[in-house]
Design a protein around this motif. Structure first.
Motif, short mmCIF file in Angstrom:
data_model
loop_
_atom_site.label_atom_id
_atom_site.label_comp_id
_atom_site.label_asym_id
_atom_site.label_seq_id
_atom_site.Cartn_x
_atom_site.Cartn_y
_atom_site.Cartn_z
N PRO C 210 0.78 -1.24 0.00
CA PRO C 210 0.00 0.00 0.00
C PRO C 210 0.81 1.30 0.00
CG PRO C 210 -0.05 -1.05 2.17
CD PRO C 210 0.69 -1.98 1.26
N SER C 211 2.07 1.26 0.44
CA SER C 211 2.80 2.51 0.66
C SER C 211 3.52 3.00 -0.59
CB SER C 211 3.81 2.34 1.78
OG SER C 211 3.15 2.13 3.00
N GLY C 212 3.67 4.31 -0.67
CA GLY C 212 4.44 4.95 -1.73
C GLY C 212 5.56 5.78 -1.14
N MET C 213 6.49 6.21 -1.99
CA MET C 213 7.60 7.04 -1.53
C MET C 213 7.98 8.06 -2.61
SD MET C 213 9.78 7.81 0.80
CE MET C 213 9.46 6.48 1.98
N THR C 214 8.00 9.32 -2.21
CA THR C 214 8.43 10.37 -3.15
C THR C 214 9.95 10.44 -3.16
OG1 THR C 214 6.44 11.61 -2.56
CG2 THR C 214 8.16 12.79 -3.76
N GLU C 216 13.43 12.41 -3.77
CA GLU C 216 14.01 13.75 -3.76
C GLU C 216 15.43 13.71 -4.34
OE1 GLU C 216 12.62 16.66 -2.63
OE2 GLU C 216 10.76 15.52 -2.40
N GLU C 217 15.84 14.80 -4.97
CA GLU C 217 17.21 14.87 -5.51
C GLU C 217 18.24 14.61 -4.41
OE1 GLU C 217 17.74 15.10 -8.65
OE2 GLU C 217 16.46 16.58 -9.63
N ASP C 219 18.03 12.94 -1.73
CA ASP C 219 18.04 11.55 -1.27
C ASP C 219 18.77 10.62 -2.24
OD1 ASP C 219 16.62 12.23 0.99
OD2 ASP C 219 14.68 11.66 0.16
N VAL C 290 6.75 9.43 -7.49
CA VAL C 290 6.33 8.67 -6.31
C VAL C 290 6.32 7.20 -6.71
CG1 VAL C 290 4.54 8.36 -4.56
CG2 VAL C 290 4.85 10.61 -5.62
N TYR C 292 5.82 3.03 -6.14
CA TYR C 292 4.99 2.01 -5.47
C TYR C 292 5.47 0.62 -5.89
CZ TYR C 292 1.70 5.78 -4.47
OH TYR C 292 1.13 6.93 -4.01
#
Lengths: 347, 347, 347
Positions: C210-214, C216-217, C219, C290, C292
């Motif tokens: 279920p989770s997503g992650m954005t 970032e540059e 990161d 993002v 998934y």
């Protein structure tokens, strides 16, 4: 493809039920370094083994808020995964210093439940405890969250009001810190570069901490990931009805860490947080916000059988402007009422 | 609410005065990992215990610039909190390798003071020393900053010109690195994947390091926080009159770290920095800038009684374009004239 | 100013040639903490010493993908510096757990070479091995990349087809994990807060994590720097003809780490990755995306002489939308076919 069940709903929180949360976490010097890089923490005893030894510890402990955030992160999946709002904290007790090498886990008991008027949600009070690898509690806290019901909407029969202390009594507080001699105190003040001690703070004193900190998406997400906090609202812009902003919301514990770190200037001799009487996130924080802190001395108390250290009760206000009133008000994001341990001038 | 006094003004810098800076800091493997993640450093001896042992060290030391930045960060609150500009460095001496577990603190002596013509500010020269937990100096450096006077504007009577070496004499330089045998040198070159040694660099040689690095706000702020550097200009967009850009300015030490890390390609066998003769930040760096490095061999010297290692004097130029001249010039951000220790071909 | 030679071109990859890559790297608790902060990894055995001990390890090992990414990073300068595309992985074998304190290095053998029709480039297959400080292999993998020829454009005479297994046979797989008793299994399930074991997964089962992650540059660049990966395409917006986007491309190994970490929900009892049968980055990932994950159970196999653990063959699909089909398709970024080790219900 089956979607996974996700967290608990109001019906699942039976008062008295205890949940053992998953994924114990070994904490290390690595966590301390990442925490410093993300928050700018520079508390004296937490920064150096030598300074920690001056106050009787074997080595530097983890920052109190690093422990809190890791302990809190463990509870998110079971307690606040579906939460509409994280409403407040009380009775936060820092029971023991935590050192690199410890393994932390958390468990939670449901201590209160109340349906709200609309009957589609309720307020759940929980008491969580963080334990180390020997099952010794190192931290406990109460928080309450608003949680939606599941679709069925059945009425909740048992409503339980939690018993909460409005204030952790100073006579309940102990501390592992010990400044054994006038020499130790002198060396401590040299380490903190400040001679402002417990004796020098007066009721009502306000401290306008001068520094601010801009919040970046990468920073607050890294912090939440370090704590293995899985709440989607921190990581994905549009996740839930409640997130009207359509933006990632900064994890509240990161806001506490930042505001507390900013409050170091003027409170350099603070040794550790002993307890939090109450805490509240009054507004969401987003990337791009610049946070500032102000402190007020609410009380000054002794600790039983101790003349080397004393307690300051402080109100920490975090806000999005250095001078929130001049900026039109409404910019407060954090209110924290806590007890800090700080050395006393040697008799 | 009382605002806190913040740092020192020109009148506070009495020549001969020594300031012991606050908050000693234990450094760990955690700091090494965060430093790698923020800078991309991949110096051979600092990357692996096995490689460090090849040059006679018990384990990998911290990166020289990680030590410098932590040591420097300690001085900011007292020295450069009110600084209008950080004008230059000289006589930077890396005296001993620093290993995880050490606790570092800094102290500073005022060695020069000069009012500028407008009389509202002056230039202060200071010599800072970083000491470990046994009070052994591990690093010392001179820097000079422009500091404003306080409101009263009284004239500064005593003006003192600092005594500065334009160049650290190579005969003054020692190194803890030791490549004890031809076998050790062979294994070292295998570890660095380069056979280009001291003997192979010629005066005037230029090295156009091919890699660039984009600077992000989260990265430079995390670096400054890791160093417990509290200068507001790195964290808040609008802080001071001097910050005309209205943007956060990247901490100069992070610029050095990035440019030095980029200069690894072509200087793979560099063991450590021995000393910096002079350094200057020629323009501010902002998030979004892409930094590049070029090196020139200024000199090549032997070290007394040592045939295993030698010294290269290098000029490192950091700039905002790979080919700053083609880009119209004016893009240089860093000039660093330093001595590096590097193995010699075995006799 | 001489520009440095940069990496290898098609002509340099002679089948059978072995390259020993530079800069061995000691891995520590610091790397584990930074990895958690950048990826949100929360695999049970990798999160805590106590949990690792339940499955027979002396302490928590590094995350499999942290090891993979550090090992892979070592090979970039020699193998893929000039690569037009990183086409695929096969035969990835995780041979031994890696613990903090180990020093890792990589070496690579060229096992296949084929010119493409346009004759200006070719496809190179390499088999890389990561070894610890005792020269014991801990990981090996095959990948293939498209590499341009150098300017001369001479024809490549020797073309060699690599011998590749379409699937790592389950009978080849061993594991250092060992759940010695029913008590250990019970404690393990308590640590993971899940009782879903090998026995409970069925062929064809799909898991919609279920989770997503954005992304970032800051990161993805920090991750690539942690791995000392020097490929410019991750750090500089415009570097090569092939980078038509004019943007920094997220390092593929970071995409694997993120998608794997997201796949923890529903696979909480996964102990470690045993092998990867095939892997492919199907589209570039950029900051702002993002990500998934979805998983499918492709197979379920026993391990020779072992009744405590078994193998699941899983397909992990990473994509830029939670429901890529509803979003119009074409958003898949990663396909990974791998064997995971997971406890079996006690006989």
């Amino acid at each position: 493809m089956t979607a996974l069940p996700r967290g608990n709903f109001l019906e699942d929180f039976k008062p008295g039920r205890t949940i053992r949360h998953g994924t114990p976490r070994t904490v290390t010097d690595g966590d301390i370094a990442v925490y410093m890089a993300l928050t700018g923490s520079r508390e004296a005893a937490q920064s150096a083994d030598t300074t920690a030894k001056l106050c009787g510890l074997t080595r530097r402990p983890l920052d109190d808020w690093l422990v809190f955030n890791i302990a809190f992160g463990k509870t998110v999946g079971d307690i606040s995964h579906n939460a509409i709002a994280n409403l407040g904290y009380a009775e936060v007790r820092f029971l023991r210093p935590v050192f690199a090498g410890s393994t932390l886990r958390s468990e939670t008991m449901v201590i209160g439940l109340r349906e709200i008027n609309t009957r589609n949600a309720g307020i759940v009070h929980v008491r969580s405890t963080c334990l180390d690898e020997t099952d010794t509690p190192v931290l406990s806290w109460v928080r309450w969250v608003m949680v939606p019901k599941q679709a069925d909407g059945r009425r909740i029969d048992t409503q339980v009001a939690p018993e909460l202390l409005p204030l952790i009594p100073p006579q309940d507080i102990e501390s592992h810190a010990r400044l054994g001699s006038a020499n130790a105190l002198r060396a401590w003040c040299q380490a903190t570069a400040s001679t402002k001690l417990w004796d020098d703070y007066a009721l009502g004193d306000g401290i306008d901490h001068p520094s601010g900190m801009t919040i970046e998406e990468a920073d607050h997400m890294s912090a939440a990931r370090l704590y293995q906090n899985t709440a989607q609202v921190h990581f994905v812009p549009k996740t839930m009805v409640a997130n009207e902003a359509g933006r990632r919301i900064v994890y509240g514990g990161h806001v506490i860490s930042i505001c507390y770190a900013l409050s170091c200037e003027g409170l350099e001799n603070r040794i550790h947080v002993a307890a939090v009487n109450s805490g509240k996130h009054t507004a969401p924080v987003f990337a791009g916000d610049v946070l500032y802190s102000k402190s007020t001395i609410l009380d000054r108390q002794t600790i039983r059988h101790r003349s080397d250290i004393g307690l300051l009760r402080l109100r920490l206000i975090g806000s999005k402007a250095h001078d929130p009133e001049a900026a039109g008000g409404g910019l407060t994001v954090l209110e924290l009422d806590y007890w800090a341990v700080i050395p006393r001038r040697h008799g």
